[in-house]
Write an enzyme that holds these catalytic residues in place. Structure first.
Site, mmCIF file in Angstrom:
data_model
loop_
_atom_site.group_PDB
_atom_site.id
_atom_site.type_symbol
_atom_site.label_atom_id
_atom_site.label_comp_id
_atom_site.label_asym_id
_atom_site.label_seq_id
_atom_site.Cartn_x
_atom_site.Cartn_y
_atom_site.Cartn_z
ATOM 1 N N ARG A 27 5.612 81.304 33.675
ATOM 2 C CA ARG A 27 4.497 80.340 33.585
ATOM 3 C C ARG A 27 3.317 80.920 32.802
ATOM 4 N NH1 ARG A 27 6.109 76.427 37.673
ATOM 5 N NH2 ARG A 27 4.510 75.091 36.846
ATOM 6 N N ARG A 31 -2.265 76.828 33.565
ATOM 7 C CA ARG A 31 -3.630 76.555 34.028
ATOM 8 C C ARG A 31 -4.541 77.755 34.221
ATOM 9 N NH1 ARG A 31 -1.486 73.158 38.785
ATOM 10 N NH2 ARG A 31 0.075 74.736 38.389
ATOM 11 N N ARG A 40 -5.258 70.354 28.023
ATOM 12 C CA ARG A 40 -4.669 69.477 29.037
ATOM 13 C C ARG A 40 -5.620 68.318 29.349
ATOM 14 N NH1 ARG A 40 -3.596 66.747 32.731
ATOM 15 N NH2 ARG A 40 -2.504 67.148 34.701
ATOM 16 N N ASP A 77 9.122 71.436 31.046
ATOM 17 C CA ASP A 77 9.280 71.498 32.498
ATOM 18 C C ASP A 77 10.754 71.314 32.850
ATOM 19 O OD1 ASP A 77 7.377 71.668 34.944
ATOM 20 O OD2 ASP A 77 8.962 70.280 35.522
ATOM 21 N N TYR A 154 14.277 67.716 43.673
ATOM 22 C CA TYR A 154 13.188 66.814 43.260
ATOM 23 C C TYR A 154 13.696 65.378 43.100
ATOM 24 C CZ TYR A 154 10.292 70.899 42.330
ATOM 25 O OH TYR A 154 9.556 72.062 42.464
HETATM 26 O O1 CP3 Z 1 4.771 78.976 30.504
HETATM 27 C C1 CP3 Z 1 5.860 78.629 30.960
HETATM 28 O O2 CP3 Z 1 6.472 79.309 31.809
HETATM 29 C C2 CP3 Z 1 6.546 77.408 30.408
HETATM 30 C C3 CP3 Z 1 6.292 76.188 31.064
HETATM 31 C C4 CP3 Z 1 6.875 75.808 32.417
HETATM 32 C C5 CP3 Z 1 6.261 74.795 33.195
HETATM 33 N N1 CP3 Z 1 7.068 74.548 34.268
HETATM 34 C C6 CP3 Z 1 4.994 74.120 32.865
HETATM 35 C C7 CP3 Z 1 4.244 73.412 33.910
HETATM 36 C C8 CP3 Z 1 8.038 76.223 33.088
HETATM 37 C C9 CP3 Z 1 9.030 77.311 32.724
HETATM 38 C C10 CP3 Z 1 8.156 75.397 34.247
HETATM 39 C C11 CP3 Z 1 9.285 75.487 35.190
HETATM 40 C C12 CP3 Z 1 9.206 74.781 36.483
HETATM 41 N N2 CP3 Z 1 8.660 73.538 36.746
HETATM 42 C C13 CP3 Z 1 9.801 75.241 37.676
HETATM 43 C C14 CP3 Z 1 10.624 76.534 37.781
HETATM 44 C C15 CP3 Z 1 9.812 77.761 37.827
HETATM 45 C C16 CP3 Z 1 9.033 77.968 39.096
HETATM 46 O O3 CP3 Z 1 7.804 78.057 38.990
HETATM 47 O O4 CP3 Z 1 9.669 78.040 40.160
HETATM 48 C C17 CP3 Z 1 9.562 74.293 38.677
HETATM 49 C C18 CP3 Z 1 10.000 74.377 40.126
HETATM 50 C C19 CP3 Z 1 8.852 73.211 38.086
HETATM 51 C C20 CP3 Z 1 8.414 71.922 38.729
HETATM 52 C C21 CP3 Z 1 6.962 71.689 38.620
HETATM 53 N N3 CP3 Z 1 6.283 71.450 37.446
HETATM 54 C C22 CP3 Z 1 6.002 71.639 39.676
HETATM 55 C C23 CP3 Z 1 6.327 71.850 41.138
HETATM 56 C C24 CP3 Z 1 4.742 71.379 39.097
HETATM 57 C C25 CP3 Z 1 3.425 71.173 39.789
HETATM 58 C C26 CP3 Z 1 2.891 72.372 40.409
HETATM 59 C C27 CP3 Z 1 2.789 73.595 39.487
HETATM 60 O O5 CP3 Z 1 3.461 74.586 39.744
HETATM 61 O O6 CP3 Z 1 2.046 73.521 38.519
HETATM 62 C C28 CP3 Z 1 4.939 71.307 37.694
HETATM 63 C C29 CP3 Z 1 3.893 71.047 36.691
HETATM 64 C C30 CP3 Z 1 3.733 72.039 35.592
HETATM 65 N N4 CP3 Z 1 4.748 72.552 34.845
HETATM 66 C C31 CP3 Z 1 2.485 72.576 35.126
HETATM 67 C C32 CP3 Z 1 2.802 73.441 34.061
HETATM 68 C C33 CP3 Z 1 1.842 74.233 33.219
HETATM 69 C C34 CP3 Z 1 1.090 72.211 35.634
HETATM 70 C C35 CP3 Z 1 0.790 70.804 35.246
HETATM 71 C C36 CP3 Z 1 -0.618 70.536 34.854
HETATM 72 O O7 CP3 Z 1 -1.116 71.138 33.885
HETATM 73 O O8 CP3 Z 1 -1.195 69.668 35.493
#
Ligand code: CP3
Length: 355
Positions: A27, A31, A40, A77, A154
């Site tokens: 990640r 944020r 964003r 994502d 999900y």
């Molecule tokens: O920089 C990176 O790693 C690449 C981007 C990336 C995102 N999500 C962007 C994102 C990656 C590799 C993911 C994978 C992801 N998404 C996983 C697996 C990795 C892990 O953390 O276990 C999972 C379970 C998700 C599902 C997901 N996406 C959730 C639960 C959420 C909301 C809560 C959170 O963790 O942010 C997201 C949203 C998300 N995906 C954001 C980002 C930057 C935040 C959204 C925002 O900016 O409002």
């Protein structure tokens, strides 16, 4: 395609010698970076960012402009696949992902289309091609997807879950139904990752974030078996180079031998597993990626440096280690603390590699 100038990540994942341990962060685009929060806010939604190749490319590159990282990871994502299957994905502020049309019945599952990655997910492969062009060979680009089990949680729950009550009830009451869903998600995920590889992803990672929630035998049947199919069916060469595959099951420390036997190149480790012991268990079968507790980055830079030194010492000498966090970086981490971690890997890791 331009020559890859920094191939430490690809070499380490194949357990080949490197001058120092490569480092990137789960990640890493997101944020905790003010420049991400600004873009964003301008874009208005997460899906607008991820769904517009120019913006996804910009966000992917943001952490690389700040830090000397050894890899970029596609900004996207794991939930793009169910979104492309028609479940209607929205990210609600403070609530995380929500699906308008969760999957609950046999009819829901049987009616799910397997999306064509060159069509419904074209925005992702377009982003991959653009990022590769912009990276200009500086570092490799990692593509990714969720594991079928993690994505299915999900799809069935309709969003994030603490107890997985609906998908676990399906697992125990109607295992064949869950297998039918996992089979479809596996087909979609394999095609999606192969499309990312064809578009230029130089390594791929499968995030099994919730595999650790499964009972011991259920993990093998409902998560590992499907990741194994994905590993088997991936294109493993592009541009004349091997495309390494990394599997990461959060909470999966007890299953490392079985995970290594899938034929993947590397395993991601969370912080609950001792890196040195994990290495002894998997031997020379796979590389290991991890495993600093992401909460270490809340501590002072001095503490961060000593914890980095501990992780490096725990893996020990020789190739096969990719430094990373044991899970994603938290949004409240000061960027300078991530910088201190990366600098410490640069400073302390060369002693573990013979030159
Ligand atoms: O920089 C990176 O790693 C690449 C981007 C990336 C995102 N999500 C962007 C994102 C990656 C590799 C993911 C994978 C992801 N998404 C996983 C697996 C990795 C892990 O953390 O276990 C999972 C379970 C998700 C599902 C997901 N996406 C959730 C639960 C959420 C909301 C809560 C959170 O963790 O942010 C997201 C949203 C998300 N995906 C954001 C980002 C930057 C935040 C959204 C925002 O900016 O409002």
């Amino acid at each position: 395609m331009s020559e890859l100038k920094n191939d430490r990540l690809l070499r380490a994942l194949q357990r080949q010698p490197v001058d120092r341990t490569p480092v990137w962060m789960m990640r890493q685009a997101g944020r905790y970076l003010p420049e991400y929060r600004e873009l964003r806010a301008q874009a208005g939604s997460f899906m607008k960012l991820a769904g517009t190749p120019d913006l996804a490319c910009e966000v992917t590159l943001q952490p690389l402009r700040r830090f000397p990282l050894d890899a970029a990871i596609l900004f996207s994502d794991i939930l793009t696949i169910p979104d492309a299957m028609g479940l209607g994905l929205r990210f609600l502020p403070g609530e995380g992902p929500v699906f308008d049309h969760p999957v609950r019945s046999a009819a829901d599952i049987d009616h799910l289309p397997v999306p064509d990655p060159c069509d419904e997910l074209r925005y992702v492969t377009d982003a991959v091609s653009l990022i590769r062009r912009e990276l200009n060979g500086d570092v490799p680009l990692i593509g990714f997807a969720g594991s079928p089990w993690t994505v299915a949680t999900y799809m069935i729950e309709g969003g994030s879950s603490k107890d997985y009550r609906r998908c676990k009830a399906m697992l125990y009451d109607e295992p064949e139904l869950l297998h039918r869903l996992l089979d479809k998600v596996t087909q979609a995920t394999t095609a999606y990752l192969n499309a990312q590889i064809a578009a230029g992803a130089q390594a791929v990672m499968v995030f099994d974030s919730w595999g650790g929630a499964l009972a011991h035998d259920a993990y093998r049947l409902f998560s590992l078996a499907y990741m194994e199919r994905i590993v088997r069916d991936l294109t493993r060469e592009a541009d004349g180079r091997h495309v390494p595959v990394v599997l990461f099951t959060k909470g999966g420390g007890q299953w490392l031998e079985a995970m290594a036997a899938t034929g993947c190149d590397g395993l991601g480790l969370d912080w609950t597993t001792d890196l040195g012991q994990a290495r002894a268990r998997v031997g020379d079968r796979v590389a290991l990626q991890g495993n600093l507790d992401p909460c270490v980055l809340y501590a002072s830079p001095d503490t961060i440096r000593s914890e980095v030194a501990r992780v490096l010492a725990s893996y020990g000498s020789g190739p096969g280690h990719v430094f990373n966090l044991g899970h994603g970086i938290h949004p409240a981490i000061p960027p300078e603390h991530a910088g201190a971690m990366i600098e410490a890997v640069h400073q302390f890791s060369p002693q573990y590699h013979e030159q």
